[in-house]
Design an enzyme around this catalytic site. Structure first.
Site, short mmCIF file in Angstrom:
data_model
loop_
_atom_site.label_atom_id
_atom_site.label_comp_id
_atom_site.label_asym_id
_atom_site.label_seq_id
_atom_site.Cartn_x
_atom_site.Cartn_y
_atom_site.Cartn_z
N LYS A 194 -33.23 -18.41 -85.99
CA LYS A 194 -34.51 -19.07 -85.65
C LYS A 194 -35.46 -18.04 -85.01
O LYS A 194 -35.44 -16.87 -85.38
CB LYS A 194 -34.27 -20.28 -84.76
CG LYS A 194 -33.18 -21.21 -85.29
CD LYS A 194 -33.17 -22.52 -84.59
CE LYS A 194 -31.97 -23.32 -85.06
NZ LYS A 194 -31.99 -24.70 -84.62
N HIS A 218 -35.42 -26.31 -94.03
CA HIS A 218 -34.82 -26.60 -92.72
C HIS A 218 -35.61 -27.71 -92.05
O HIS A 218 -36.84 -27.77 -92.16
CB HIS A 218 -34.81 -25.34 -91.84
CG HIS A 218 -33.96 -25.49 -90.62
ND1 HIS A 218 -34.38 -26.19 -89.51
CD2 HIS A 218 -32.70 -25.05 -90.34
CE1 HIS A 218 -33.42 -26.16 -88.60
NE2 HIS A 218 -32.39 -25.49 -89.08
N GLU A 253 -27.46 -31.03 -92.80
CA GLU A 253 -27.68 -30.87 -91.37
C GLU A 253 -28.32 -32.13 -90.79
O GLU A 253 -29.54 -32.32 -90.87
CB GLU A 253 -28.63 -29.70 -91.10
CG GLU A 253 -28.10 -28.36 -91.57
CD GLU A 253 -28.75 -27.22 -90.78
OE1 GLU A 253 -28.02 -26.48 -90.15
OE2 GLU A 253 -29.98 -27.12 -90.79
N GLY A 301 -28.83 -28.47 -82.46
CA GLY A 301 -29.17 -28.00 -81.12
C GLY A 301 -28.93 -29.00 -80.01
O GLY A 301 -29.40 -28.81 -78.89
N SER A 338 -24.75 -28.11 -84.41
CA SER A 338 -23.88 -27.93 -83.23
C SER A 338 -22.47 -27.48 -83.58
O SER A 338 -21.51 -27.88 -82.91
CB SER A 338 -23.87 -29.20 -82.38
OG SER A 338 -25.17 -29.46 -81.84
#
Ligand code: PEP
Length: 249
Positions: free
Chosen positions: A11, A93, A163, A169, A209
């Site tokens: 990122k 994403h 995802e 996160g 995660s």
């Protein structure tokens, strides 16, 4: 056989001092390693590709533009990514879909640019927490795949990363049953659309995660072929055990 892939998404983290992590990581990759891909910020693509040349680590970009060139200030094209020595591009994403209002059609166009530049796409899909709670996850996943994955996709030019947005996160991870359900659903959809030979060749990554202490459990799922890892890819000491767990799966 499908490729096992451990991909790290740095990122908007890392300056040139972070390049030392690449050398450390390359030194810790086991002999039976899966494909390892690090996606640093665009500013580090060239230096990262140079640092990883001859190691088992490939480099990817975190995004590219949906057009080949033109008046798009601040953006980079797929051919520019290829020019850095990178081999992969993350597209779709959730942070791009959300903060930059990228649609499935945009992601579809980006995939075609990625392939035109000879690169492999890591195409991300995933549901929000609200969708998960509403019980419509599979419908949303099906729609994202239909809209963002071009017909020219193959297991060689495209990797699909599931995802769940609510897991990115946050430290929240779906149960293994939830991961299995979505990955099996994606696999079945790919087989229906592309036929068994092509559909079974796509590597499917789980992202959200993933940490050293949960990776081995996630990799137990038959249709999980690897992971897309954010926070735990920043330090070789966190990412190497995830790679080792994938190698052992
Ligand atoms: C990601 O950004 O793709 C991601 C999975 O992040 P994290 O591993 O930090 O949840």
């Amino acid at each position: 056989m499908r490729r096992k892939i451990a991909a790290g998404n740095w990122k908007m983290n890392g300056t040139t001092t972070a390049l030392s992590e690449l050398a450390t990581l390359a030194g810790q990759i086991p002999a039976n390693a899966p494909n390892v891909v690090i996606c640093p910020p665009a500013t580090l693509l060239i230096a990262s590709a140079e640092a990883c040349a001859g190691t088992g680590v490939s480099i990817g970009a975190q995004d590219c533009h949906m057009q080949a060139s033109g008046a798009y200030t601040g953006d980079i094209s797929a051919s520019m990514v290829a020019d850095t020595g990178a081999g992969y591009v993350i597209i779709g994403h959730s942070e791009r879909r959300d903060a930059h209002a990228e649609s499935d059609a945009d992601v579809n166009a980006k995939a075609q640019q990625v392939w035109g530049a000879g690169l492999t796409a890591i195409l991300c899909i995933g549901e929000s927490g609200a969708v998960r709670e509403a019980g419509t996850t599979l419908e949303v996943i099906a729609a994202q795949l239909a809209g963002s994955l071009p017909d020219a996709a193959t297991g060689a030019n495209c990797v699909i990363a599931y995802e769940p947005i609510w897991a990115i996160g946050t430290g929240k991870v779906p149960t293994l049953e939830q991961i299995v359900e979505v990955h099996d659903f994606i696999r079945a959809g790919l087989v229906t659309r592309f036929g068994a030979e092509i559909g079974n060749r796509f590597s499917l990554l789980y992202g959200g995660s993933v940490k050293p202490d949960n990776a081995a459990t996630i990799f137990e799922a038959e249709n999980v072929d690897g992971a897309l890892v954010g926070g735990a890819s920043l330090k070789a000491s966190d990412f190497a055990p995830i790679i080792a767990a994938l190698a052992a799966s």
